[in-house]
Design an enzyme around this catalytic site. Structure first.
Site, PDB file in Angstrom:
ATOM      1  N   HIS A 101       0.848  -1.191   0.000  1.00  0.00           N
ATOM      2  CA  HIS A 101       0.000   0.000   0.000  1.00  0.00           C
ATOM      3  C   HIS A 101       0.884   1.241   0.000  1.00  0.00           C
ATOM      4  O   HIS A 101       1.814   1.344   0.805  1.00  0.00           O
ATOM      5  CB  HIS A 101      -0.908   0.017   1.239  1.00  0.00           C
ATOM      6  CG  HIS A 101      -1.621   1.324   1.441  1.00  0.00           C
ATOM      7  ND1 HIS A 101      -1.454   2.105   2.570  1.00  0.00           N
ATOM      8  CD2 HIS A 101      -2.485   2.003   0.643  1.00  0.00           C
ATOM      9  CE1 HIS A 101      -2.193   3.197   2.465  1.00  0.00           C
ATOM     10  NE2 HIS A 101      -2.836   3.155   1.317  1.00  0.00           N
ATOM     11  N   SER A 102       0.627   2.174  -0.909  1.00  0.00           N
ATOM     12  CA  SER A 102       1.287   3.473  -0.909  1.00  0.00           C
ATOM     13  C   SER A 102       2.807   3.314  -0.973  1.00  0.00           C
ATOM     14  O   SER A 102       3.330   2.772  -1.935  1.00  0.00           O
ATOM     15  CB  SER A 102       0.839   4.270   0.332  1.00  0.00           C
ATOM     16  OG  SER A 102       1.181   5.629   0.241  1.00  0.00           O
ATOM     17  N   LEU A 103       3.538   3.759   0.046  1.00  0.00           N
ATOM     18  CA  LEU A 103       4.987   3.556   0.082  1.00  0.00           C
ATOM     19  C   LEU A 103       5.335   2.091  -0.124  1.00  0.00           C
ATOM     20  O   LEU A 103       6.261   1.749  -0.864  1.00  0.00           O
ATOM     21  CB  LEU A 103       5.553   4.052   1.415  1.00  0.00           C
ATOM     22  CG  LEU A 103       6.992   3.625   1.744  1.00  0.00           C
ATOM     23  CD1 LEU A 103       7.991   4.279   0.797  1.00  0.00           C
ATOM     24  CD2 LEU A 103       7.332   3.964   3.194  1.00  0.00           C
ATOM     25  N   HIS A 262      -7.423   6.979   0.110  1.00  0.00           N
ATOM     26  CA  HIS A 262      -6.112   6.354   0.026  1.00  0.00           C
ATOM     27  C   HIS A 262      -6.006   5.093   0.891  1.00  0.00           C
ATOM     28  O   HIS A 262      -5.298   4.160   0.549  1.00  0.00           O
ATOM     29  CB  HIS A 262      -5.060   7.374   0.453  1.00  0.00           C
ATOM     30  CG  HIS A 262      -3.653   6.923   0.297  1.00  0.00           C
ATOM     31  ND1 HIS A 262      -3.147   6.455  -0.894  1.00  0.00           N
ATOM     32  CD2 HIS A 262      -2.620   6.866   1.196  1.00  0.00           C
ATOM     33  CE1 HIS A 262      -1.866   6.131  -0.738  1.00  0.00           C
ATOM     34  NE2 HIS A 262      -1.537   6.369   0.515  1.00  0.00           N
TER      35      HIS A 262
END
Length: 286
Positions: A101-103, A262
């Protein structure tokens, strides 16, 4: 959901990491990597829905219950990629999948591009391309980062009188997420301290990067991925750069656009179920 979660500690040559372990011992190996300033609880709603997988949800270095990097070390994307590979080595996984997820999705993509022979699947949530710099900006950006590192010693981590106040602060900063999601992350991310609670995370995580990849370098990593890729994009998420969205149309990735923000996989049970359904299809592929 009544799902058994095992807490594990992993001693790497350079750092000790913590993780949550889900699923049967003979399940397909998956390493789960959370987002910036999150922790392993990022997958608390999603991982139990992915049957048949052996998921190791890490606290990345500097996050959650994992150790902080040694003095003088940093938190570059490629350092996280090396951490992830060493964790896989410790479990004896020659081939494994990555859930990010994300990073964590960015780190997963870099690792899959660098070592395509090791990665079976990429399951990504609202993340793929790293933040980049144009080459001519690199000297000035390095200077800014070096000055920020020098000033870090003068800063103190905030202390909150209660868990609720810490959760409220998390809701006001960074990326939008639900209170339930913030509470789940806080349950693993806070530590008691005189006067209340503070975050366990390493303060160095908030410093600017010393160097970033260029757009050409970032694109090269993405194009080097050889495994099946499934990317969940949140309708109110972060991946909005027209350059990257145009490139995404050229790539042989499966993209699902889902309602939510997000942290859609953590914000509520409906979002977690929707993301899980996408990834079940990815892992069902031959």
């Amino acid at each position: 959901m009544g799902v058994r979660v095992e807490e594990v500690r992993l001693s790497l040559p350079h750092i000790e990491l913590a993780a949550h372990l889900y699923g049967p011992e003979d399940g397909r190996p998956v390493l789960a990597l959370h987002g910036w300033l999150d922790n392993a609880m990022s997958f608390a709603r999603l991982a139990p829905r992915l049957d048949g997988l052996r998921i190791v949800a890490l606290d990345l270095p500097g996050h959650g219950h994992s150790g902080h990097r040694a003095a003088g070390a940093g938190y570059a994307l490629w350092d996280y990629a090396q951490d992830a590979l060493l964790v896989a080595e410790q479990f004896g996984w020659q081939r494994f999948s990555l859930l990010g997820h994300s990073l964590g999705a960015i780190v997963a993509t870099l690792l899959a591009g660098a070592l395509p022979e090791r990665i079976e699947r990429l399951a990504l949530i609202d993340g793929l391309f790293p933040l980049t710099h144009e080459p001519e900006l690199a000297p000035a950006k390095l200077g800014e980062a070096l000055r920020a590192h020098l000033q870090l010693g003068d800063k103190r981590k905030p202390v909150y009188a209660s868990v609720d106040k810490a959760v409220s602060a998390r809701l006001r900063g960074g990326y939008p997420l639900s209170r339930e999601a913030a509470e789940l992350l806080a349950s693993r991310g806070l530590v008691p301290q005189a006067g209340g609670y503070t975050w366990r995370s390493d303060p160095r995580l908030t410093l600017p990067s010393l160097l970033r990849l260029t757009r050409a370098q970032a694109e090269a990593f993405v194009r080097a991925v050889r495994c099946p890729v499934g990317l969940v994009l949140a309708e109110q998420g972060l991946l909005r750069d027209p350059h990257w969205l145009a490139l995404l149309e050229q790539l042989p990735f499966t993209v699902w656009r889902q309602p939510g923000g997000h942290h859609l996989h953590l914000d509520d049970e409906a979002g977690a179920a929707a993301v899980a359904d996408c990834f079940k299809a990815l892992f069902a592929e031959a």
